[in-house]
Each structure stands twice: as C-alpha cells, then as structure tokens.
Design a protein around this motif. Sequence first.
Motif, mmCIF file in Angstrom:
data_model
loop_
_atom_site.group_PDB
_atom_site.id
_atom_site.type_symbol
_atom_site.label_atom_id
_atom_site.label_comp_id
_atom_site.label_asym_id
_atom_site.label_seq_id
_atom_site.Cartn_x
_atom_site.Cartn_y
_atom_site.Cartn_z
ATOM 1 N N PRO A 123 18.586 4.109 6.998
ATOM 2 C CA PRO A 123 17.783 2.988 6.850
ATOM 3 C C PRO A 123 16.525 3.077 8.162
ATOM 4 N N LEU A 124 17.036 3.659 9.494
ATOM 5 C CA LEU A 124 15.971 3.427 10.429
ATOM 6 C C LEU A 124 14.928 4.355 10.161
ATOM 7 N N ALA A 125 15.310 5.451 9.700
ATOM 8 C CA ALA A 125 14.105 6.603 9.336
ATOM 9 C C ALA A 125 13.477 5.993 8.179
ATOM 10 N N LEU A 126 14.122 5.486 7.289
ATOM 11 C CA LEU A 126 13.536 5.209 5.919
ATOM 12 C C LEU A 126 12.246 3.877 6.388
ATOM 13 N N ASN A 127 12.626 3.157 7.110
ATOM 14 C CA ASN A 127 11.573 1.875 7.669
ATOM 15 C C ASN A 127 10.595 2.619 8.389
ATOM 16 N N GLU A 128 10.850 3.711 9.068
ATOM 17 C CA GLU A 128 9.701 4.158 9.875
ATOM 18 C C GLU A 128 8.701 4.998 8.750
ATOM 19 N N ARG A 129 9.389 5.470 7.830
ATOM 20 C CA ARG A 129 8.554 6.510 6.875
ATOM 21 C C ARG A 129 7.980 5.569 6.001
ATOM 22 N N LEU A 130 8.390 4.286 5.706
ATOM 23 C CA LEU A 130 7.573 3.074 5.123
ATOM 24 C C LEU A 130 6.353 2.470 5.796
ATOM 25 N N LEU A 131 6.560 2.362 7.183
ATOM 26 C CA LEU A 131 5.500 1.885 8.046
ATOM 27 C C LEU A 131 4.645 2.945 8.076
ATOM 28 N N GLU A 132 4.790 4.189 7.933
ATOM 29 C CA GLU A 132 3.796 5.162 8.323
ATOM 30 C C GLU A 132 2.912 5.155 6.790
ATOM 31 N N THR A 133 3.698 5.156 5.858
ATOM 32 C CA THR A 133 3.085 5.104 4.473
ATOM 33 C C THR A 133 2.002 3.910 4.248
ATOM 34 N N LEU A 134 2.292 2.605 4.946
ATOM 35 C CA LEU A 134 1.763 1.473 4.819
ATOM 36 C C LEU A 134 0.451 1.570 5.847
ATOM 37 N N ALA A 135 0.662 2.470 6.911
ATOM 38 C CA ALA A 135 -0.593 2.569 7.796
ATOM 39 C C ALA A 135 -1.567 3.541 6.992
ATOM 40 N N ASN A 136 -1.112 4.415 6.399
ATOM 41 C CA ASN A 136 -2.059 5.380 5.337
ATOM 42 C C ASN A 136 -2.805 4.423 4.208
ATOM 43 N N ALA A 137 -1.922 3.515 3.681
ATOM 44 C CA ALA A 137 -2.564 2.807 2.568
ATOM 45 C C ALA A 137 -3.620 1.537 3.004
ATOM 46 N N THR A 138 -3.400 1.460 4.382
ATOM 47 C CA THR A 138 -4.467 0.289 5.237
ATOM 48 C C THR A 138 -5.427 1.021 5.927
ATOM 49 N N ALA A 139 -5.665 2.307 5.725
ATOM 50 C CA ALA A 139 -6.600 2.987 6.401
ATOM 51 C C ALA A 139 -8.088 2.462 6.169
ATOM 52 N N ARG A 140 -9.083 2.609 7.134
ATOM 53 C CA ARG A 140 -10.485 2.265 6.741
ATOM 54 C C ARG A 140 -10.530 0.719 6.545
ATOM 55 N N GLY A 141 -9.588 -0.155 7.365
ATOM 56 C CA GLY A 141 -9.627 -1.633 7.258
ATOM 57 C C GLY A 141 -9.085 -2.283 5.834
ATOM 58 N N ARG A 142 -8.470 -1.561 5.167
ATOM 59 C CA ARG A 142 -7.830 -1.946 3.851
ATOM 60 C C ARG A 142 -6.761 -2.925 3.969
ATOM 61 N N VAL A 143 -6.150 -3.751 3.204
ATOM 62 C CA VAL A 143 -5.088 -4.557 3.405
ATOM 63 C C VAL A 143 -4.289 -4.102 1.973
ATOM 64 N N ALA A 144 -2.759 -3.645 2.432
ATOM 65 C CA ALA A 144 -2.159 -3.429 1.189
ATOM 66 C C ALA A 144 -1.482 -4.533 0.634
ATOM 67 N N VAL A 145 -1.390 -4.655 -0.714
ATOM 68 C CA VAL A 145 -1.042 -5.998 -1.206
ATOM 69 C C VAL A 145 -0.007 -5.411 -2.408
ATOM 70 N N LEU A 146 1.132 -5.970 -2.494
ATOM 71 C CA LEU A 146 2.278 -5.965 -3.328
ATOM 72 C C LEU A 146 2.248 -7.019 -4.297
ATOM 73 N N VAL A 147 2.014 -6.993 -5.640
ATOM 74 C CA VAL A 147 2.144 -8.065 -6.695
ATOM 75 C C VAL A 147 3.474 -7.815 -7.249
ATOM 76 N N VAL A 148 4.276 -8.848 -7.186
ATOM 77 C CA VAL A 148 5.658 -9.001 -7.966
ATOM 78 C C VAL A 148 5.642 -9.997 -9.049
ATOM 79 N N ASP A 149 5.693 -9.452 -10.231
ATOM 80 C CA ASP A 149 5.928 -10.132 -11.347
ATOM 81 C C ASP A 149 7.452 -10.562 -11.405
#
Length: 314
Positions: A123-149
Amino acid sequence: MGARLLGWVGPGSGLIATDRVRIQRVPAETPSQEPNAQSPLLSMAPMLDVLHRLGRGLGVRKPVLVLTGSSGMGKSALAREVARRFGDRANVVHLSGAQLDPKAVAGTVLSVFGGSAKPGTSPLALNERLLETLANATARGRVAVLVVDDAHTLADDVLVELQRITAKAAQRQCPLELLLVGQPALAARLEEPVLAPVNEQVALHIMLAPLNAHDTRRYLLLLPSAAEDGQAPQFSRKACRDVHAGSRGLPRDIEAIAVESARRATRANSATISPEHVRAAVQALHSRPATAPAPKPAPLPPRAAPVQAKAASP
C-alpha cells in the motif's frame, strides 16, 4: 478559507447560493445567446450558470465538487460539458461508482490516470506510485479531475479514501479535484458524521431540480425538429403545460413526450401539437414495456392544469 456554496437549480429560481456568498438569480425562461451543439438543455441560462460555477476556481478551491439530481435531469451531460470546457487546464478522467472497489481505490485511480503497479505492491509503494502519476498528470500547471458518476452508490470508506487521496496530492502540489455526480441521497449522506472529512472539503454543491412550467416550454422551443422538411408542428401553450405535467419536469421525459407528440401531430397533418396529442403520447409511453430502470412519464390528470412546483429549500 473560501466560503462554501450550496446551489439549487430548479423551479423558477435559477441558481441560489447560501452561506456568506450571494449569487444573483438567473430567470429560467431567459434564452441563452451562447451556442451549444451538444444539447439544448445545456444552452439554457440556469445550466450555463451551473457550468460557469463548476468551472470557476479550478485548482485553487477546495477539492470536492458535488452535483446531485434525479435521474433524467442531465447531470452526466453537465459533467461531460464542464470537462470539455476545462480544456488544456485540466486532465479529466471519468469513472462510475461501480468501478471503485473499496479494496482497490488507490489502484483504480492510479490506472485511470495512466499509471500502473505490479501485483502485490505494498500500500505504501502504491500510494507513492499514485502520487508520481498525479504529478505527471498535473504537469505544466494542469489540474487532475476525477469525475465519478453514480457517486451515491459509493461506500463511505471509498468516499473517505478519495478525499484522502486529494489531500495527499495537495501536499505534493499536484492538485486533484473530485466531481461527485449522483442522486439526491448523496447530499444527505455527506451530512453524516462518518463523511465529515469529505463534507469539509466540498467547495460547491449544486442540486438540480426538475424544470418548472416556464423552463419546460423554453426547452420545448429549443429542441431540434426531426421533420424532414423543417416544418415541424409547434406546441400550443396548453400542450406545453401538459408536457410539463406528464414529464414531471425531467428533461429526459420531456424529450420522449415531445418526440411522440410531434409524431402524432405530423401523422394527423396538424401544424399544432395539441393537448390531445400530448395525452395520447403520454399514454403510449406509459404503456410501453420499460427498457431501463428510469421511471415512465407520469399519467396526466383528467383535465390539464398548470402544475404548481414545490419550492426548494437552498
């Protein structure tokens, strides 16, 4: 701290806000001048106001947005349109409530944002990997948005875990926002103590109410014609009131009744859609076997009369 908004889009009111923020009312019958090729509903003034409010403050507001309303109100269409309007400012992904397994929330969010982890990752490594992925998703000033229906179907621990992920992302300066789209029951659940961590992070909650009689008539005028010659029959004022009564103000049912009523008027070589056409359409739709869990149009009373919309508490 920013003030929390609680909005209501519904009978005769447009959008109303409370709790230290004052928002001007938008008359529901005011036609919009903004073109929208996707849905006539989204070109109506109250819906445009919703889109504006959902788009304002991206990345600097609290990270949870809530959009609730009954089935057939156009919630998903609104969510898709606001995501489109974010453009390059955001990296938007969509999930349904059924896709979020309580035992694998972090892994699911990681996957939809383009990341991956090996089976058996801690779980610790998974959370770290998630944060790294979100860092890539928010590069160049973008905001990550998760829409949940269908967010009203999420278990309490899933909602809390999603909020925890947004908090961790904020600490890493890779902003993640949640747009929770669901039935009205979601609003009541968010007031429960167990979901206090989520409720405290709500920047905006908009509740969509059924269209009133004026909104319904405006919507009928905006609906495109299916007539081949462009000479579609027009709804009389009494027919509009009957459409409102039969649809209960739900845009999905308004559309179904409008199509069936216009078909019957065209078949009768009538240039005007009368209350009789609407009544026959409602009866026909009501008698058809259900192909989805959505409710059928409401039967009309013996004599058509304007329906008094119940006032909504903000």
